[in-house]
Design a protein around this motif. Structure first.
Motif, PDB file in Angstrom:
ATOM      1  N   ARG A 238       0.451  -1.205   0.112  1.00  0.00           N
ATOM      2  CA  ARG A 238       0.084   0.140   0.040  1.00  0.00           C
ATOM      3  C   ARG A 238       0.913   1.196  -0.324  1.00  0.00           C
ATOM      4  O   ARG A 238       1.475   1.617   1.053  1.00  0.00           O
ATOM      5  CB  ARG A 238      -0.399  -0.203   1.454  1.00  0.00           C
ATOM      6  CG  ARG A 238      -2.211  -1.323   0.864  1.00  0.00           C
ATOM      7  CD  ARG A 238      -3.512  -0.737   2.384  1.00  0.00           C
ATOM      8  NE  ARG A 238      -2.597  -0.990   3.649  1.00  0.00           N
ATOM      9  CZ  ARG A 238      -3.346  -0.459   4.600  1.00  0.00           C
ATOM     10  NH1 ARG A 238      -4.037   0.060   4.696  1.00  0.00           N
ATOM     11  NH2 ARG A 238      -2.358  -0.277   5.749  1.00  0.00           N
ATOM     12  N   VAL A 239       0.256   2.344  -0.648  1.00  0.00           N
ATOM     13  CA  VAL A 239       1.036   3.233  -0.983  1.00  0.00           C
ATOM     14  C   VAL A 239       0.236   4.540  -1.170  1.00  0.00           C
ATOM     15  O   VAL A 239      -0.600   4.867  -1.499  1.00  0.00           O
ATOM     16  CB  VAL A 239       1.983   3.439  -2.312  1.00  0.00           C
ATOM     17  CG1 VAL A 239       2.697   4.739  -2.416  1.00  0.00           C
ATOM     18  CG2 VAL A 239       2.628   2.275  -2.712  1.00  0.00           C
ATOM     19  N   GLY A 240       0.345   5.307   0.064  1.00  0.00           N
ATOM     20  CA  GLY A 240      -0.076   7.126   0.013  1.00  0.00           C
ATOM     21  C   GLY A 240       0.521   7.667  -0.430  1.00  0.00           C
ATOM     22  O   GLY A 240       1.811   8.151   0.081  1.00  0.00           O
ATOM     23  N   ILE A 241      -0.109   8.376  -1.082  1.00  0.00           N
ATOM     24  CA  ILE A 241       0.811  10.410  -1.404  1.00  0.00           C
ATOM     25  C   ILE A 241       0.352  11.676  -1.368  1.00  0.00           C
ATOM     26  O   ILE A 241      -1.083  11.373  -0.936  1.00  0.00           O
ATOM     27  CB  ILE A 241       0.712   9.993  -2.986  1.00  0.00           C
ATOM     28  CG1 ILE A 241       1.911  11.236  -3.635  1.00  0.00           C
ATOM     29  CG2 ILE A 241      -0.235  10.219  -3.909  1.00  0.00           C
ATOM     30  CD1 ILE A 241       2.084  10.623  -5.064  1.00  0.00           C
ATOM     31  N   VAL A 242       0.593  11.607  -1.226  1.00  0.00           N
ATOM     32  CA  VAL A 242       0.460  13.751  -0.300  1.00  0.00           C
ATOM     33  C   VAL A 242       0.838  14.611  -1.347  1.00  0.00           C
ATOM     34  O   VAL A 242       1.816  15.027  -1.434  1.00  0.00           O
ATOM     35  CB  VAL A 242       1.079  14.007   1.195  1.00  0.00           C
ATOM     36  CG1 VAL A 242       0.155  15.642   1.406  1.00  0.00           C
ATOM     37  CG2 VAL A 242       0.673  13.164   2.685  1.00  0.00           C
TER      38      VAL A 242
ATOM     39  N   LEU B  88       4.510   2.429   1.339  1.00  0.00           N
ATOM     40  CA  LEU B  88       5.529   3.813   1.679  1.00  0.00           C
ATOM     41  C   LEU B  88       4.485   4.973   0.982  1.00  0.00           C
ATOM     42  O   LEU B  88       3.512   5.174   0.823  1.00  0.00           O
ATOM     43  CB  LEU B  88       6.113   3.236  -0.467  1.00  0.00           C
ATOM     44  CG  LEU B  88       6.406   4.292  -0.628  1.00  0.00           C
ATOM     45  CD1 LEU B  88       8.164   4.824   0.328  1.00  0.00           C
ATOM     46  CD2 LEU B  88       7.049   4.214  -1.903  1.00  0.00           C
ATOM     47  N   VAL B  89       5.719   6.440   1.803  1.00  0.00           N
ATOM     48  CA  VAL B  89       4.249   7.316   1.959  1.00  0.00           C
ATOM     49  C   VAL B  89       5.543   8.308   1.408  1.00  0.00           C
ATOM     50  O   VAL B  89       6.555   8.915   1.805  1.00  0.00           O
ATOM     51  CB  VAL B  89       3.848   7.718   3.459  1.00  0.00           C
ATOM     52  CG1 VAL B  89       3.864   9.067   3.823  1.00  0.00           C
ATOM     53  CG2 VAL B  89       3.630   6.828   4.464  1.00  0.00           C
ATOM     54  N   ILE B  90       4.431   9.090   0.408  1.00  0.00           N
ATOM     55  CA  ILE B  90       5.415   9.783  -0.603  1.00  0.00           C
ATOM     56  C   ILE B  90       4.755  11.351  -0.498  1.00  0.00           C
ATOM     57  O   ILE B  90       3.696  11.714  -0.376  1.00  0.00           O
ATOM     58  CB  ILE B  90       5.142   9.449  -1.784  1.00  0.00           C
ATOM     59  CG1 ILE B  90       6.018   8.124  -2.152  1.00  0.00           C
ATOM     60  CG2 ILE B  90       5.969  10.350  -2.687  1.00  0.00           C
ATOM     61  CD1 ILE B  90       4.816   7.738  -3.369  1.00  0.00           C
ATOM     62  N   GLY B  91       6.050  12.688   0.069  1.00  0.00           N
ATOM     63  CA  GLY B  91       5.296  13.468  -0.520  1.00  0.00           C
ATOM     64  C   GLY B  91       5.767  14.438  -1.438  1.00  0.00           C
ATOM     65  O   GLY B  91       7.163  14.382  -1.950  1.00  0.00           O
ATOM     66  N   VAL B  92       4.820  14.722  -2.019  1.00  0.00           N
ATOM     67  CA  VAL B  92       5.781  15.557  -3.062  1.00  0.00           C
ATOM     68  C   VAL B  92       5.382  17.518  -2.931  1.00  0.00           C
ATOM     69  O   VAL B  92       4.401  17.647  -2.768  1.00  0.00           O
ATOM     70  CB  VAL B  92       3.823  15.655  -4.205  1.00  0.00           C
ATOM     71  CG1 VAL B  92       4.819  16.554  -5.734  1.00  0.00           C
ATOM     72  CG2 VAL B  92       3.946  13.968  -4.971  1.00  0.00           C
ATOM     73  N   GLY B  93       6.778  17.574  -3.528  1.00  0.00           N
ATOM     74  CA  GLY B  93       6.996  19.713  -3.327  1.00  0.00           C
ATOM     75  C   GLY B  93       7.536  19.671  -2.211  1.00  0.00           C
ATOM     76  O   GLY B  93       7.778  19.468  -1.144  1.00  0.00           O
TER      77      GLY B  93
ATOM     78  N   PHE C 120       9.828   6.116   3.217  1.00  0.00           N
ATOM     79  CA  PHE C 120       8.937   7.314   3.398  1.00  0.00           C
ATOM     80  C   PHE C 120      10.047   7.959   1.629  1.00  0.00           C
ATOM     81  O   PHE C 120      10.929   7.258   1.476  1.00  0.00           O
ATOM     82  CB  PHE C 120       9.640   8.111   3.600  1.00  0.00           C
ATOM     83  CG  PHE C 120       8.289   8.745   5.265  1.00  0.00           C
ATOM     84  CD1 PHE C 120       7.307   9.661   4.978  1.00  0.00           C
ATOM     85  CD2 PHE C 120       8.280   7.540   6.007  1.00  0.00           C
ATOM     86  CE1 PHE C 120       6.849   9.176   6.205  1.00  0.00           C
ATOM     87  CE2 PHE C 120       7.626   7.767   7.458  1.00  0.00           C
ATOM     88  CZ  PHE C 120       6.271   8.546   7.567  1.00  0.00           C
ATOM     89  N   ALA C 121       9.109   8.130   0.450  1.00  0.00           N
ATOM     90  CA  ALA C 121       9.742   8.957   0.246  1.00  0.00           C
ATOM     91  C   ALA C 121       9.376  10.581  -0.046  1.00  0.00           C
ATOM     92  O   ALA C 121       8.546  10.619   0.026  1.00  0.00           O
ATOM     93  CB  ALA C 121       9.796   8.357  -1.584  1.00  0.00           C
ATOM     94  N   HIS C 122      10.337  11.775  -1.457  1.00  0.00           N
ATOM     95  CA  HIS C 122       9.471  12.880  -1.665  1.00  0.00           C
ATOM     96  C   HIS C 122      10.896  13.678  -2.511  1.00  0.00           C
ATOM     97  O   HIS C 122      11.572  12.979  -2.748  1.00  0.00           O
ATOM     98  CB  HIS C 122      11.015  13.874   0.148  1.00  0.00           C
ATOM     99  CG  HIS C 122      10.343  15.394   0.084  1.00  0.00           C
ATOM    100  ND1 HIS C 122      11.342  15.682  -0.547  1.00  0.00           N
ATOM    101  CD2 HIS C 122       9.199  15.720   0.001  1.00  0.00           C
ATOM    102  CE1 HIS C 122      10.108  17.260  -0.577  1.00  0.00           C
ATOM    103  NE2 HIS C 122       9.636  17.440   0.188  1.00  0.00           N
TER     104      HIS C 122
END
Length: 363
Positions: free
Chosen positions: A33-37, A92-97, A116-118
């Motif tokens: 499961r991947v979550g992206i903000v 995995l939790v991804i933050g964009v920007g 996490f990934a940014h």
């Protein structure tokens, strides 16, 4: 003898369990499961948010993962959104920007066992459970600036930035240097909208630039950039898109787009979680050399443009307009742009990163 064999079997079994328990664990793709903000502007920005989302769609299709997303109404909500995914144990939790970097670091510290990934901000002291995905925007933007100067008939081009911040200076600096490389005397108008989600502001700035003589404008302004395209259509001038292929947004007026392959970077990061090779503590950079940045095809119709037609986003007539524009306007400069690209890759042209060294005092 039997007891010795049994004892040895127990020992080997114990060693087997220890070794494999210590090895990196791959997750079942179906259970991943991947979550992206998403960043300001959210889905529909036709830019880096949409690109990140495409990367997850591809991972869903090809790897079988599940993903969910949150579009905060305000950057102040970023930390809460990231924490929501981490608390629920997403793989995995991804933050964009770049605006999300502080929030992501805080949450990652609180959840050291979550990956996490940014996107878009290198960390000086990156955490072991964070991988940062960065791009050499200055290299791709150099190509955009060179193309703008080659196409311009007024020797006057423009740049519209979203927010006056170091990351966006990377785009500005590359564009400025590329235009000046072709024509040292060219005028480069520069304005910032102070917003990534205000098309009306983008349109207003672009109209002012066109009134002041610009005939090609490059934007790095997220959703605000759609206003630049509106102005290009109104004034029958040209624009250059950013991050994703935006050539179909205003057929015949968007002459090219600087590609920032956030979609590929996101997909590869998800894939590393699935196959157990995810390795945090890294600031990764994607460049011209590895196709992490670049420019859309200047001669032939690109896959995205054909897809836009097949999905009913543009008509057959508009697709033909894009094809004819390339043939007449940008194809004659394709060889020159390819030559410049190769010179950047092999070091013959050095492009300064204004995000690191700062903008020149005279600007």
């Amino acid at each position: 003898m039997f007891k010795k064999v049994l004892a040895l079997s127990v020992v080997f079994a114990f060693i087997f369990m220890v070794v494999f328990a210590a090895a990196p664990e791959a997750t079942s793709a179906q259970d991943t499961r991947v979550g992206i903000v998403l960043s300001t502007g959210g889905l529909g920005d036709l830019s880096f948010n949409d690109a990140a989302y495409r990367g997850l769609q591809r991972a869903e299709s090809e790897l079988g993962i599940e993903f969910d997303y949150i579009e905060p109404a305000d950057p102040a909500e970023d930390e809460t959104a990231l924490r929501r995914f981490a608390e629920r144990g997403y793989d995995l939790v991804i933050g964009v920007g770049f605006q999300m970097s502080d929030s992501l670091e805080i949450v990652a510290m609180d959840y050291p066992h979550v990956n996490f990934a940014h996107v878009d901000e290198a960390f000086p002291d990156i955490l072991d459970n964070v991988v940062s995905l960065n791009f050499a925007e200055w290299e791709g933007s150099f190509l955009a600036g060179a193309l703008a100067a080659l196409v311009s008939e007024t020797n006057n081009v423009g740049y519209v930035g979203g927010v006056d911040f170091a990351l966006i200076h990377r785009f500005e600096g590359g564009f400025y240097q590329g235009a000046k490389y072709i024509n040292p005397d060219i005028e480069v108008q520069i304005r910032y909208a102070d917003d990534f989600g205000d098309p009306a502001r983008g349109r207003e700035i672009a109209l002012g630039m066109y009134d002041n003589g610009a005939d090609v404008i490059y934007h790095a302004a997220g959703g605000t950039g759609t206003g630049v395209f509106e102005a290009a259509e109104e004034e029958d001038r040209y624009a250059i898109g950013v991050d994703s292929n935006q050539n179909h947004v205003a057929p015949g007026h968007v002459i090219a787009s600087m590609l920032k392959r956030v979609d590929n970077a996101v997909y590869e990061t998800v894939e590393s979680v699935v196959d157990g090779t995810y390795e945090g503590g890294q600031n990764l950079y994607f460049t011209l050399a590895d196709k992490g940045v670049g420019i859309t095809d200047l001669e032939e119709l690109a896959v995205e443009e054909i897809q836009a037609y097949e999905e009913g986003i543009i008509s057959e007539e508009e697709l033909e307009i894009i094809r004819e524009m390339k043939e007449e306007l940008t194809a004659p400069h394709a060889e020159k742009i390819a030559e410049i690209e190769e010179m950047i890759i092999n070091g013959e042209i050095e492009v300064d990163n204004w995000g690191e060294i700062g903008r020149p005092d005279e600007l």
